[in-house]
Write an enzyme that holds these catalytic residues in place. Structure first.
Site, short mmCIF file in Angstrom:
data_model
loop_
_atom_site.label_atom_id
_atom_site.label_comp_id
_atom_site.label_asym_id
_atom_site.label_seq_id
_atom_site.Cartn_x
_atom_site.Cartn_y
_atom_site.Cartn_z
N ASP A 1 0.52 8.88 29.71
CA ASP A 1 -0.72 7.96 30.06
C ASP A 1 -1.94 8.93 29.51
O ASP A 1 -3.01 8.09 29.19
CB ASP A 1 -0.78 8.01 31.54
CG ASP A 1 0.28 6.80 31.98
OD1 ASP A 1 0.33 5.78 31.38
OD2 ASP A 1 0.83 6.67 33.24
N GLU B 1 -3.86 12.22 34.62
CA GLU B 1 -3.30 11.56 33.51
C GLU B 1 -4.14 10.68 32.68
O GLU B 1 -3.57 9.58 32.17
CB GLU B 1 -1.91 10.68 33.91
CG GLU B 1 -2.27 9.94 35.20
CD GLU B 1 -1.00 9.23 35.68
OE1 GLU B 1 0.00 9.17 35.02
OE2 GLU B 1 -1.13 8.64 36.97
N HIS C 1 6.44 2.28 39.27
CA HIS C 1 7.14 1.53 38.02
C HIS C 1 8.53 1.04 38.88
O HIS C 1 9.06 1.85 39.51
CB HIS C 1 7.27 2.21 36.93
CG HIS C 1 5.93 2.77 36.22
ND1 HIS C 1 4.91 1.88 35.90
CD2 HIS C 1 5.55 4.00 36.18
CE1 HIS C 1 4.04 2.74 35.41
NE2 HIS C 1 4.15 4.16 35.38
#
Length: 259
Positions: A174, A148, A45
């Site tokens: 997530d 996740e 990210h």
């Protein structure tokens, strides 16, 4: 590489870390000065690139700080390049199966485990330390898959059984999203699921990591037995501190709060 972190693993102690989202190498420098055990530079990210990673690695030089990178994907290029600039390992996102672990090994390890190519970049001190690095990298580098998604949980035993897994890292947000609770940190059932992953990993001698949301949460994660606990992200910690101080001061500027 990773000697201090692995010593914490061996002693069954919690290793505290920091999620790095800023390009400022001073963040890593300060983390090393404060005695933080590990950092994860996040490329999945945000906007960080390989030049930023190299800056953070240079700032960590001379310390025993483990510098991990979370690449944006499981593909060859980001894994190989992160290692070539000198990362001490990777935290691999969105791992769903043991087959994905083994496929990523091809990019991560030199033969005979994988097929990582040999270059002359920063990791080998521009060729000056090539023989030593290549001889030891497969044992010293740290590969940490992220658990996740619900699918990863369903395949957990196979993932944990993969060769050379010393630690896994949880992504509760997530995981929650994959179970229908989008935007929640620990949606319905996820807190218990996290502890089940922790227990099953410990039974195999594998450490489990997680991000703490605040100090009480970090203390709780230590009591639960997590081997890697992130104190938060660089920017998140700054926001947390500013928000806390502003709240206590009741500070407002031009009719707007600071947070």
């Amino acid at each position: 590489m990773n000697e201090k972190l692995r010593s914490k693993f061996a002693a069954d102690e919690t290793a505290f870390g920091l999620w790095v989202t800023s390009e400022a190498a001073a963040v890593t420098e300060v983390a090393g000065l404060l005695g933080i055990d590990w950092i994860c530079i996040d490329m999945e990210h945000g906007y960080l690139d390989f030049r930023d990673i190299q800056g953070h690695l240079a700032a960590a030089r001379g310390t025993d700080l483990t510098v991990l990178v979370r690449p944006p994907s499981q593909d060859l290029e980001p894994i190989k390049r992160a290692l070539d600039v000198g990362a001490h390992g990777v935290i691999l996102p969105l791992v769903d199966t043991a087959d994905e672990v083994r496929a990523a090994y091809q990019h991560f390890y030199y033969p005979p485990i994988g097929r990582r190519g040999i270059g002359g970049e920063r990791s080998v001190k521009w060729g000056l330390d090539l023989q030593s690095y290549v001889a030891n990298a497969n044992d010293e580098l740290l590969f940490v898959p992220m658990i996740e998604t619900q699918r990863a949980y369903d395949n957990l035993d196979e993932i944990l059984a993969a060769e050379k897994i010393e630690a896994v890292f949880l992504g509760p947000g997530d995981m929650s999203a994959s179970r229908g609770a989008v935007g929640e940190w620990e949606g319905p059932g996820v807190a218990d699921l996290n502890l089940d992953i922790l227990r099953r990993a410990r039974d195999r001698g594998i450490r489990t990591g997680i991000v703490a949301r605040d100090t009480p949460d970090a203390q709780n994660r230590v009591k639960q037995g997590f081997g890697m606990v992130s104190l938060g992200s660089d920017i998140g910690l700054m926001i947390r501190q500013i928000r806390s101080m502003a709240t206590e001061l009741g500070k407002e500027t031009v009719g707007h709060r600071w947070f």
